[in-house]
Design an enzyme around this catalytic site. Sequence first.
Site, PDB file in Angstrom:
ATOM      1  N   LEU A   1       0.993  -1.523  11.830  1.00  0.00           N
ATOM      2  CA  LEU A   1       2.068  -0.618  12.229  1.00  0.00           C
ATOM      3  C   LEU A   1       2.705  -1.076  13.537  1.00  0.00           C
ATOM      4  O   LEU A   1       3.935  -1.040  13.685  1.00  0.00           O
ATOM      5  CB  LEU A   1       1.519   0.809  12.352  1.00  0.00           C
ATOM      6  CG  LEU A   1       2.560   1.916  12.366  1.00  0.00           C
ATOM      7  CD1 LEU A   1       3.382   1.923  11.084  1.00  0.00           C
ATOM      8  CD2 LEU A   1       1.900   3.294  12.553  1.00  0.00           C
TER       9      LEU A   1
ATOM     10  N   GLY B   1       0.759  -1.248   0.000  1.00  0.00           N
ATOM     11  CA  GLY B   1       0.000   0.000   0.000  1.00  0.00           C
ATOM     12  C   GLY B   1       0.789   1.298   0.000  1.00  0.00           C
ATOM     13  O   GLY B   1       0.295   2.315  -0.476  1.00  0.00           O
TER      14      GLY B   1
ATOM     15  N   LYS C   1      -7.001   6.583  10.551  1.00  0.00           N
ATOM     16  CA  LYS C   1      -8.421   6.353  10.848  1.00  0.00           C
ATOM     17  C   LYS C   1      -8.546   6.081  12.343  1.00  0.00           C
ATOM     18  O   LYS C   1      -8.717   4.928  12.761  1.00  0.00           O
ATOM     19  CB  LYS C   1      -8.939   5.128  10.093  1.00  0.00           C
ATOM     20  CG  LYS C   1      -8.986   5.224   8.590  1.00  0.00           C
ATOM     21  CD  LYS C   1      -9.843   4.047   8.120  1.00  0.00           C
ATOM     22  CE  LYS C   1      -9.614   3.655   6.714  1.00  0.00           C
ATOM     23  NZ  LYS C   1     -10.381   2.423   6.383  1.00  0.00           N
TER      24      LYS C   1
ATOM     25  N   ASP D   1       0.662   3.263   4.425  1.00  0.00           N
ATOM     26  CA  ASP D   1      -0.401   4.026   3.760  1.00  0.00           C
ATOM     27  C   ASP D   1      -1.465   4.460   4.756  1.00  0.00           C
ATOM     28  O   ASP D   1      -1.804   5.629   4.837  1.00  0.00           O
ATOM     29  CB  ASP D   1      -1.004   3.202   2.604  1.00  0.00           C
ATOM     30  CG  ASP D   1      -1.480   1.812   3.036  1.00  0.00           C
ATOM     31  OD1 ASP D   1      -1.214   1.395   4.188  1.00  0.00           O
ATOM     32  OD2 ASP D   1      -2.113   1.132   2.205  1.00  0.00           O
TER      33      ASP D   1
ATOM     34  N   ASP E   1      -5.392  -0.209  -2.238  1.00  0.00           N
ATOM     35  CA  ASP E   1      -6.302  -1.012  -3.071  1.00  0.00           C
ATOM     36  C   ASP E   1      -7.623  -1.336  -2.400  1.00  0.00           C
ATOM     37  O   ASP E   1      -7.757  -1.293  -1.174  1.00  0.00           O
ATOM     38  CB  ASP E   1      -5.636  -2.337  -3.438  1.00  0.00           C
ATOM     39  CG  ASP E   1      -5.654  -3.326  -2.268  1.00  0.00           C
ATOM     40  OD1 ASP E   1      -5.198  -2.947  -1.177  1.00  0.00           O
ATOM     41  OD2 ASP E   1      -6.143  -4.459  -2.451  1.00  0.00           O
TER      42      ASP E   1
ATOM     43  N   ARG F   1      -5.133   0.791  -7.245  1.00  0.00           N
ATOM     44  CA  ARG F   1      -3.815   1.262  -6.766  1.00  0.00           C
ATOM     45  C   ARG F   1      -3.219   2.317  -7.688  1.00  0.00           C
ATOM     46  O   ARG F   1      -2.467   3.193  -7.270  1.00  0.00           O
ATOM     47  CB  ARG F   1      -2.822   0.096  -6.673  1.00  0.00           C
ATOM     48  CG  ARG F   1      -3.074  -0.891  -5.553  1.00  0.00           C
ATOM     49  CD  ARG F   1      -1.837  -1.770  -5.333  1.00  0.00           C
ATOM     50  NE  ARG F   1      -2.154  -3.012  -4.652  1.00  0.00           N
ATOM     51  CZ  ARG F   1      -2.227  -3.152  -3.316  1.00  0.00           C
ATOM     52  NH1 ARG F   1      -2.011  -2.116  -2.537  1.00  0.00           N
ATOM     53  NH2 ARG F   1      -2.516  -4.310  -2.776  1.00  0.00           N
TER      54      ARG F   1
ATOM     55  N   ASP G   1      -5.245   1.806  10.490  1.00  0.00           N
ATOM     56  CA  ASP G   1      -6.655   1.483  10.676  1.00  0.00           C
ATOM     57  C   ASP G   1      -6.817   0.911  12.093  1.00  0.00           C
ATOM     58  O   ASP G   1      -6.892   1.677  13.050  1.00  0.00           O
ATOM     59  CB  ASP G   1      -7.042   0.487   9.566  1.00  0.00           C
ATOM     60  CG  ASP G   1      -8.526   0.190   9.499  1.00  0.00           C
ATOM     61  OD1 ASP G   1      -9.322   1.135   9.579  1.00  0.00           O
ATOM     62  OD2 ASP G   1      -8.897  -0.992   9.353  1.00  0.00           O
ATOM     63  N   THR G   2      -6.813  -0.406  12.267  1.00  0.00           N
ATOM     64  CA  THR G   2      -6.861  -0.962  13.626  1.00  0.00           C
ATOM     65  C   THR G   2      -5.548  -0.691  14.368  1.00  0.00           C
ATOM     66  O   THR G   2      -5.517  -0.699  15.590  1.00  0.00           O
ATOM     67  CB  THR G   2      -7.082  -2.495  13.615  1.00  0.00           C
ATOM     68  OG1 THR G   2      -5.946  -3.125  13.014  1.00  0.00           O
ATOM     69  CG2 THR G   2      -8.343  -2.857  12.846  1.00  0.00           C
ATOM     70  N   GLY G   3      -4.482  -0.463  13.615  1.00  0.00           N
ATOM     71  CA  GLY G   3      -3.176  -0.213  14.216  1.00  0.00           C
ATOM     72  C   GLY G   3      -2.316  -1.464  14.294  1.00  0.00           C
ATOM     73  O   GLY G   3      -1.129  -1.390  14.637  1.00  0.00           O
TER      74      GLY G   3
END
Length: 179
Positions: free
Chosen positions: A113, A46, A136, A105, A164, A170, A108-110
């Site tokens: 990362l 991503g 987010k 990119d 995507d 993409r 989200d939930t983390g």
Amino acid sequence: MTAGPEGSRITPLFEATAIARRVTELAEEVTERIEGDFVVVGLLKGSFVFVADLVRALDAKGVTPRIEFLRLSSYGLAKESAGEVHLIGDIPTDIAGQRILLVDDIVDTGRSLAYARALMEQRGIGPLWTCALIDKPSRREVEIAADFVGFTVGNVFIAGYGIDYAEQYRHLPYIGAVE
Ligand code: IMP
Ligand code: MG
């Protein structure tokens, strides 16, 4: 609007010019906070477009980072993450002592990362910073905050600019909401 997989539609949210402006600002923020050499570690797939633009924006500020990529498992074809992260492709092992800028990119939930950060930290690296083009925060399940964030969005599924939906979109130069 562009037609995509199974009749999905994408509505522009961040135009290419707005993204370019924000990436230039991010490069400025990064150079202000990170002193000295560092390695950019992008999370595939991503972040490939974002990393490509970010490193050129860094170059414009006289910063010349080494560039590596980690590949983590993806969503597959769904809009919801499977909840488990797997490592598919690793970076070379010679990063001990290096300062790292981890670039993704979307946070989200983390989970992704947090997983990538923990993986890097097992390798005896120097200080580490995290950078995400999109945050987010309302979707977070693991406590993690990126040090550098391009844009914050609500609970919307997005695609384009490397990101995507079921491997589509993409290539788009902009980021849009998938409906
Ligand atoms: P997390 O592990 O839940 O934080 O998810 C991070 C990864 O999920 C991102 O790097 C993306 O690859 C993917 N993802 C999260 N939200 C979206 C979205 O809205 N569109 C496309 N991919 C997403
Ligand atoms: Mg990803």
